[in-house]
Design a protein around this motif. Structure first.
Motif, PDB file in Angstrom:
ATOM      1  N   ASP A   9      39.640  20.842  93.642  1.00 41.79           N
ATOM      2  CA  ASP A   9      39.918  22.225  93.998  1.00 41.79           C
ATOM      3  C   ASP A   9      39.018  23.113  93.141  1.00 41.79           C
ATOM      4  OD1 ASP A   9      41.728  24.447  95.145  1.00 41.79           O
ATOM      5  OD2 ASP A   9      41.817  24.796  92.983  1.00 41.79           O
ATOM      6  N   ILE A  10      38.299  24.035  93.784  1.00 38.31           N
ATOM      7  CA  ILE A  10      37.432  24.966  93.065  1.00 38.31           C
ATOM      8  C   ILE A  10      37.871  26.382  93.402  1.00 38.31           C
ATOM      9  CG2 ILE A  10      35.074  25.798  92.718  1.00 38.31           C
ATOM     10  CD1 ILE A  10      34.070  23.026  93.419  1.00 38.31           C
ATOM     11  N   ALA A  15      36.839  24.164  88.377  1.00 36.87           N
ATOM     12  CA  ALA A  15      37.007  22.981  89.214  1.00 36.87           C
ATOM     13  C   ALA A  15      38.132  22.132  88.628  1.00 36.87           C
ATOM     14  CB  ALA A  15      35.721  22.170  89.271  1.00 36.87           C
ATOM     15  N   THR A  16      39.163  21.889  89.430  1.00 34.38           N
ATOM     16  CA  THR A  16      40.255  21.013  89.000  1.00 34.38           C
ATOM     17  C   THR A  16      40.106  19.671  89.702  1.00 34.38           C
ATOM     18  OG1 THR A  16      41.734  22.899  88.672  1.00 34.38           O
ATOM     19  CG2 THR A  16      42.748  20.727  88.874  1.00 34.38           C
ATOM     20  N   ASP A  48      28.538  27.601  90.417  1.00 33.91           N
ATOM     21  CA  ASP A  48      29.794  28.310  90.638  1.00 33.91           C
ATOM     22  C   ASP A  48      30.957  27.660  89.895  1.00 33.91           C
ATOM     23  OD1 ASP A  48      29.746  26.014  92.215  1.00 33.91           O
ATOM     24  OD2 ASP A  48      31.005  26.893  93.790  1.00 33.91           O
ATOM     25  N   VAL A  49      30.678  26.681  89.041  1.00 31.60           N
ATOM     26  CA  VAL A  49      31.711  26.022  88.240  1.00 31.60           C
ATOM     27  C   VAL A  49      31.392  26.233  86.770  1.00 31.60           C
ATOM     28  CG1 VAL A  49      32.761  23.816  87.588  1.00 31.60           C
ATOM     29  CG2 VAL A  49      32.254  24.298  89.994  1.00 31.60           C
ATOM     30  N   GLY A  50      32.272  26.966  86.081  1.00 33.31           N
ATOM     31  CA  GLY A  50      32.061  27.218  84.661  1.00 33.31           C
ATOM     32  C   GLY A  50      32.856  26.299  83.768  1.00 33.31           C
ATOM     33  N   VAL A  51      34.011  25.824  84.245  1.00 36.13           N
ATOM     34  CA  VAL A  51      34.912  24.975  83.469  1.00 36.13           C
ATOM     35  C   VAL A  51      35.523  23.951  84.421  1.00 36.13           C
ATOM     36  CG1 VAL A  51      37.008  24.912  82.054  1.00 36.13           C
ATOM     37  CG2 VAL A  51      35.437  26.835  81.833  1.00 36.13           C
ATOM     38  N   ILE A  52      35.756  22.744  83.902  1.00 39.16           N
ATOM     39  CA  ILE A  52      36.365  21.675  84.699  1.00 39.16           C
ATOM     40  C   ILE A  52      37.674  21.245  84.033  1.00 39.16           C
ATOM     41  CG2 ILE A  52      36.086  19.334  85.610  1.00 39.16           C
ATOM     42  CD1 ILE A  52      33.027  19.823  85.438  1.00 39.16           C
ATOM     43  N   ARG A 189      45.417  25.987  83.556  1.00 34.25           N
ATOM     44  CA  ARG A 189      44.584  26.729  84.496  1.00 34.25           C
ATOM     45  C   ARG A 189      44.304  28.144  83.991  1.00 34.25           C
ATOM     46  NH1 ARG A 189      41.986  27.089  88.811  1.00 34.25           N
ATOM     47  NH2 ARG A 189      41.853  29.062  89.926  1.00 34.25           N
ATOM     48  N   ALA A 190      45.304  28.790  83.426  1.00 37.29           N
ATOM     49  CA  ALA A 190      45.103  30.142  82.897  1.00 37.29           C
ATOM     50  C   ALA A 190      44.046  30.143  81.792  1.00 37.29           C
ATOM     51  CB  ALA A 190      46.427  30.697  82.377  1.00 37.29           C
ATOM     52  N   ILE A 191      44.073  29.139  80.934  1.00 40.47           N
ATOM     53  CA  ILE A 191      43.061  29.027  79.872  1.00 40.47           C
ATOM     54  C   ILE A 191      41.685  28.794  80.478  1.00 40.47           C
ATOM     55  CG2 ILE A 191      42.290  27.605  77.924  1.00 40.47           C
ATOM     56  CD1 ILE A 191      45.288  27.019  77.393  1.00 40.47           C
ATOM     57  N   ALA A 192      41.617  27.901  81.460  1.00 40.21           N
ATOM     58  CA  ALA A 192      40.334  27.567  82.075  1.00 40.21           C
ATOM     59  C   ALA A 192      39.729  28.766  82.804  1.00 40.21           C
ATOM     60  CB  ALA A 192      40.504  26.396  83.039  1.00 40.21           C
ATOM     61  N   VAL A 193      40.563  29.537  83.497  1.00 45.19           N
ATOM     62  CA  VAL A 193      40.064  30.711  84.219  1.00 45.19           C
ATOM     63  C   VAL A 193      39.497  31.731  83.241  1.00 45.19           C
ATOM     64  CG1 VAL A 193      40.780  32.709  85.593  1.00 45.19           C
ATOM     65  CG2 VAL A 193      41.520  30.419  86.250  1.00 45.19           C
ATOM     66  N   GLU A 194      40.188  31.928  82.127  1.00 45.02           N
ATOM     67  CA  GLU A 194      39.666  32.862  81.119  1.00 45.02           C
ATOM     68  C   GLU A 194      38.331  32.371  80.572  1.00 45.02           C
ATOM     69  OE1 GLU A 194      40.921  35.128  76.972  1.00 45.02           O
ATOM     70  OE2 GLU A 194      42.308  33.692  77.881  1.00 45.02           O
TER      71      GLU A 194
END
Length: 255
Positions: A9-10, A15-16, A48-52, A189-194
Motif C-alpha cells: 500500500d502506498i 509504502a507499507t 514517490d516513496v520517502g519511507v517504508i 503509520r503516523a510516524i512514517a507519514v511525518e
C-alpha cells in the motif's frame, strides 16, 4: 507487479509492505524472499516513496525460516538458498529509504533477522523476539545486531536463543517503543507519514551516512558529517522549511 505473499500500500509517500502468509505465520519460504528482494529493489527506485514500513500485521511479524523448506536441503546444495536469504536481508538493509519494522507478534529466527535489517523497530505489546538459529544448529547473525544493542547483549541474544518479550526488547534498545495491542500500525503509520514529509534526499543521505560511519575513524567521521551538512544548510529547501517552522511557531504563540 502482483505479489502472492506481500501486500503493498502506498499513500502519503509511505509504502507499507505486509508479509501475508498467515497460514504459516508468515514463515519465510523461498518465494517470499524472492518477492521481498523484487519489491524492495523496486521501492528503492521510486521517487514517490520517502519511507517504508515493513510489517506482518497486528498478529504476526514472521515465525522465521520455513522449516519444511530447510529440511529438504543438503550441505552440498545449500548455496542458492543461503544466498537468497542474504539477498533479501541486503535488499532491506541497503534500501535507500528509511525502513521501519512494525512488529505485531512473533519475530523469530529469520523473522527476527528481517527486523534487524530495518532502521527503526516499533513493537506491539504482544510482540516476541528471538534469534533461534543456534537451537537449530545454525549460526546466527551478529552483525548488524551488535551495532544495535552492543556486543555483550548481542552475544546473549545469539548464543542463548532465548525469546524476549516486547518490554525487554525495548529495555535492551532493540525496539524504540512499545504500543498497546491493536494500536501498532496506526501509530507507526503516523510516524512514517511525518518522516515522509521531510526532504527525501536528506533522509536518504542521513541513512547512508549512518551506515557509512560505523567503519570510519572519529576524525574522518566528523569531516564526512561536516561535508554532508554543508551540502544542505542554506539550500532553498532548508530556507523553506525554516520559514514554515517559524510560521507555525508564531501562529502557536498567538493562540
Amino acid at each position: 507487479m502482483e505479489y502472492q505473499y506481500l501486500l503493498l500500500d502506498i499513500a502519503e509517500n509511505v509504502a507499507t509492505v505486509t508479509i501475508n502468509r498467515p497460514e504459516k505465520r508468515n514463515a519465510l519460504a523461498p518465494d517470499v524472499l524472492e518477492e521481498i528482494i523484487t519489491l524492495f529493489t523496486s521501492l528503492g527506485e521510486r521517487e514517490d516513496v520517502g519511507v517504508i514500513v515493513l510489517t506482518g500485521g497486528e498478529r504476526y511479524f514472521s515465525a522465521g525460516f520455513d522449516l519444511n523448506e530447510i529440511r529438504k536441503l543438503e550441505k552440498v546444495s545449500n548455496e542458492a538458498y543461503t544466498a537468497l536469504f542474504h539477498r533479501a536481508y541486503r535488499a532491506i538493509l541497503f534500501c535507500p529509504q528509511p525502513v521501519i519494522a512494525a512488529v505485531g507478534g512473533p519475530a523469530i529466527a529469520g523473522g527476527f533477522d528481517l527486523t534487524m535489517m530495518c532502521d527503526i523497530r516499533y513493537a506491539s505489546s504482544s510482540a516476541r523476539f528471538g534469534q533461534r538459529e543456534v537451537v537449530l544448529s545454525l549460526t546466527p547473525l551478529f552483525d548488524p545486531l551488535w551495532r544495535i544493542i552492543g556486543l555483550g547483549r548481542a552475544k546473549e541474544v545469539a548464543l542463548t536463543g532465548r525469546i524476549y518479550d516486547a518490554v525487554e526488547a525495548e529495555r535492551m534498545g532493540y525496539v524504540s517503543r512499545v504500543y498497546p495491542e491493536g494500536e501498532l500500525l496506526a501509530s507507526v503509520r503516523a510516524i512514517a507519514v511525518e518522516m515522509a514529509g521531510y526532504d527525501r534526499m536528506c533522509l536518504r543521505e542521513s541513512k547512508r551516512l549512518s551506515n557509512q560511519l560505523l567503519n570510519t575513524d572519529l576524525d574522518a567521521a566528523m569531516r564526512t558529517q561536516e561535508w554532508l551538512f554543508r551540502t544542505y544548510i542554506g539550500s532553498d529547501e532548508n530556507h523553506q522549511r525554516i520559514d514554515a517552522l517559524q510560521a507555525r511557531l508564531a501562529a502557536a504563540r498567538t493562540k
